[in-house]
Design an enzyme around this catalytic site. Structure first.
Site, PDB file in Angstrom:
ATOM      1  N   GLU A 149      94.184 -18.237 -34.316  1.00  0.00           N
ATOM      2  CA  GLU A 149      95.410 -18.900 -33.874  1.00  0.00           C
ATOM      3  C   GLU A 149      95.418 -20.375 -34.270  1.00  0.00           C
ATOM      4  O   GLU A 149      94.390 -21.033 -34.237  1.00  0.00           O
ATOM      5  CB  GLU A 149      95.528 -18.751 -32.349  1.00  0.00           C
ATOM      6  CG  GLU A 149      95.579 -17.277 -31.959  1.00  0.00           C
ATOM      7  CD  GLU A 149      95.608 -17.038 -30.451  1.00  0.00           C
ATOM      8  OE1 GLU A 149      95.855 -17.986 -29.697  1.00  0.00           O
ATOM      9  OE2 GLU A 149      95.372 -15.877 -30.057  1.00  0.00           O
ATOM     10  N   CYS A 152      97.130 -28.058 -35.147  1.00  0.00           N
ATOM     11  CA  CYS A 152      95.873 -27.811 -34.441  1.00  0.00           C
ATOM     12  C   CYS A 152      95.246 -26.556 -35.052  1.00  0.00           C
ATOM     13  O   CYS A 152      95.856 -25.484 -35.014  1.00  0.00           O
ATOM     14  CB  CYS A 152      96.203 -27.618 -32.958  1.00  0.00           C
ATOM     15  SG  CYS A 152      94.779 -27.217 -31.962  1.00  0.00           S
ATOM     16  N   CYS A 157      84.260 -18.325 -29.534  1.00  0.00           N
ATOM     17  CA  CYS A 157      83.356 -19.474 -29.415  1.00  0.00           C
ATOM     18  C   CYS A 157      82.164 -19.042 -28.576  1.00  0.00           C
ATOM     19  O   CYS A 157      82.310 -18.278 -27.625  1.00  0.00           O
ATOM     20  CB  CYS A 157      84.065 -20.644 -28.735  1.00  0.00           C
ATOM     21  SG  CYS A 157      83.035 -22.122 -28.599  1.00  0.00           S
ATOM     22  N   CYS A 161      82.447 -22.644 -22.240  1.00  0.00           N
ATOM     23  CA  CYS A 161      82.934 -23.606 -21.250  1.00  0.00           C
ATOM     24  C   CYS A 161      83.761 -22.818 -20.238  1.00  0.00           C
ATOM     25  O   CYS A 161      84.531 -21.933 -20.614  1.00  0.00           O
ATOM     26  CB  CYS A 161      83.762 -24.697 -21.926  1.00  0.00           C
ATOM     27  SG  CYS A 161      82.807 -25.572 -23.176  1.00  0.00           S
ATOM     28  N   CYS A 218      87.872 -22.394 -20.409  1.00  0.00           N
ATOM     29  CA  CYS A 218      88.521 -22.230 -21.716  1.00  0.00           C
ATOM     30  C   CYS A 218      88.709 -20.755 -22.069  1.00  0.00           C
ATOM     31  O   CYS A 218      87.762 -19.968 -21.972  1.00  0.00           O
ATOM     32  CB  CYS A 218      87.643 -22.921 -22.761  1.00  0.00           C
ATOM     33  SG  CYS A 218      88.179 -22.640 -24.454  1.00  0.00           S
ATOM     34  N   CYS A 251      96.255 -26.401 -25.096  1.00  0.00           N
ATOM     35  CA  CYS A 251      94.809 -26.579 -25.190  1.00  0.00           C
ATOM     36  C   CYS A 251      94.087 -25.595 -24.291  1.00  0.00           C
ATOM     37  O   CYS A 251      94.407 -25.493 -23.108  1.00  0.00           O
ATOM     38  CB  CYS A 251      94.388 -27.950 -24.659  1.00  0.00           C
ATOM     39  SG  CYS A 251      94.874 -29.298 -25.645  1.00  0.00           S
TER      40      CYS A 251
END
Ligand code: SAH
Ligand code: SF4
Length: 355
Positions: free
Chosen positions: A102, A115, A122, A126, A129, A345
């Site tokens: 994305e 972005c 990932c 975290c 997220c 975000c």
């Protein structure tokens, strides 16, 4: 609102978008084609936005015909979602192995920002997220990073000759530094998009050795550090990477980066209601910000399904920012864009409208 754009690839030669001009020239040399043809190809694709070799009128007919044996000029298929106010677009690229990645374009009064993602998923987990919830599927290749920029530029019809790129999509860019740095070099090429280093920012959760490596590469790109906490205790809970490289080490590396590159480092701080938004946090954050050439970017938490964190009230965000202003060099609060298309975000992770 989904629009589909399909140009489906069956890989033949390496993607054009991962070839630096030097490597493209080397491939052409293998066919006995002189190096300046690489410059011409770069100009057609990156400056005139022409990907059909048949229309590249200054190339010899034989090269136009055989271009498929040199490089693959197609972009991955993609879908695009538009926010209600039309300022934000989320792009989903359908990669050759079935992975989805994305990217988001955001238009404000002054500029357009792209972005981009650096990994599928990932590994760093975290706790706030959406991408972190996916785990790491794989690193993106340089061509898959450049292709995101090209896809967004095409969709916006290259109306903006000035745009910024932030590596704040899916993934940890410094965990995929070889491909990320190669993509940056390609984006930077003066015969290509000619995107200046000042227009590119890499955001990291805090991989200290790679921050130093990035500085040593001399790419001069901006650095953003995802700080999100002002004590090691809380940061280690929120971001497991802090157990390996705690705050002191991270701030030292960030400071060194800022000095080497001659740019202010952005300290990103996602505000989680009742967790990291106290006045004491603001005071400690201000003290960090004064230690290095920096600016602070506050990001009110964007909700992720399945996670229980809360976005602080607008008053609490204002109070936090007001406490910082007199003591920190520069403070901005990030406008949340594209929440309803899961494009804000921390929301990238395979969610799309209707999910
Ligand atoms: N992996 C890199 C870059 C991608 S994330 C990094 O962590 O820096 C872009 C920014 O959004 C980071 O600062 C990240 O911590 C933050 N973020 C992640 N999830 C968020 C959420 N749910 N709400 C607000 N910001 C979030
Ligand atoms: Fe990865 Fe960044 Fe999300 Fe952390 S915030 S899980 S490093 S993408």
């Amino acid at each position: 609102m989904a629009r589909e754009q399909f140009e489906n690839p069956a890989p033949i030669a390496p993607s054009f978008f991962g070839l630096s001009r030097v490597r493209l020239a080397e491939r052409l040399a293998g066919l006995g084609v002189p190096g300046f043809r690489a410059d011409q190809l770069y100009s057609w694709v990156y400056q005139k936005h022409q990907r059909d070799a048949g229309h590249m009128s200054n190339l010899p007919a034989a090269l136009r015909r055989d271009i498929d044996s040199v490089c693959d000029l197609r972009l991955p298929a993609s879908s695009v979602f538009e926010s209600r106010d039309g300022t934000t677009h989320k792009f989903v690229l359908h990669l050759h192995d079935g992975s989805r990645v994305e990217s988001v374009s955001m238009r404000s009064a002054r500029r357009v920002t792209f972005c981009v993602s650096s990994q599928v998923g990932c590994a760093l987990m975290c706790r706030f997220c959406a991408t972190g919830l996916m785990g790491l599927k794989r690193n993106l290749r340089a061509d898959e990073i450049v292709a995101q920029v090209m896809t967004m530029g095409d969709a916006l019809q290259w109306r903006d000759d000035r745009f910024n790129i932030v590596f704040m999509g899916m993934g940890e860019p410094l965990a995929n530094l070889p491909a990320v740095s190669e993509a940056i070099r390609i984006l930077h090429d003066e015969r290509g998009l000619n995107l200046g280093a000042r227009r590119i920012t890499v955001s990291t959760s805090g991989l200290v050795p790679q921050i130093r490596e990035l500085a040593a590469m001399g790419l001069q790109v901006g650095l953003a550090i995802s700080l999100h906490a002002t004590t090691d205790e809380l940061r280690s809970q929120l971001m497991p990477v802090n157990r390996r490289w705690p705050l002191e080490e991270l701030l030292d590396a960030a400071c060194e980066y800022g000095r080497t590159v001659g740019r202010r480092v952005t300290l990103e701080y996602t505000l989680l209601g009742g967790v990291n938004d106290s006045m004491e946090d603001a005071d400690r954050l201000a003290a960090f910000a004064r230690r290095l050439p920096s600016k602070v970017n506050l990001i009110p938490y964007n909700p992720v399904p399945g996670l229980a964190w809360k976005r602080p009230s607008p008053e609490a965000v204002d109070a936090f920012a007001a406490r910082l202003y007199p003591h920190a060099p520069a403070v901005t609060v990030r406008n949340t864009m594209g929440g309803e298309i899961w494009a804000a975000c921390g929301q990238l992770g395979g969610l799309s409208p209707g999910d």
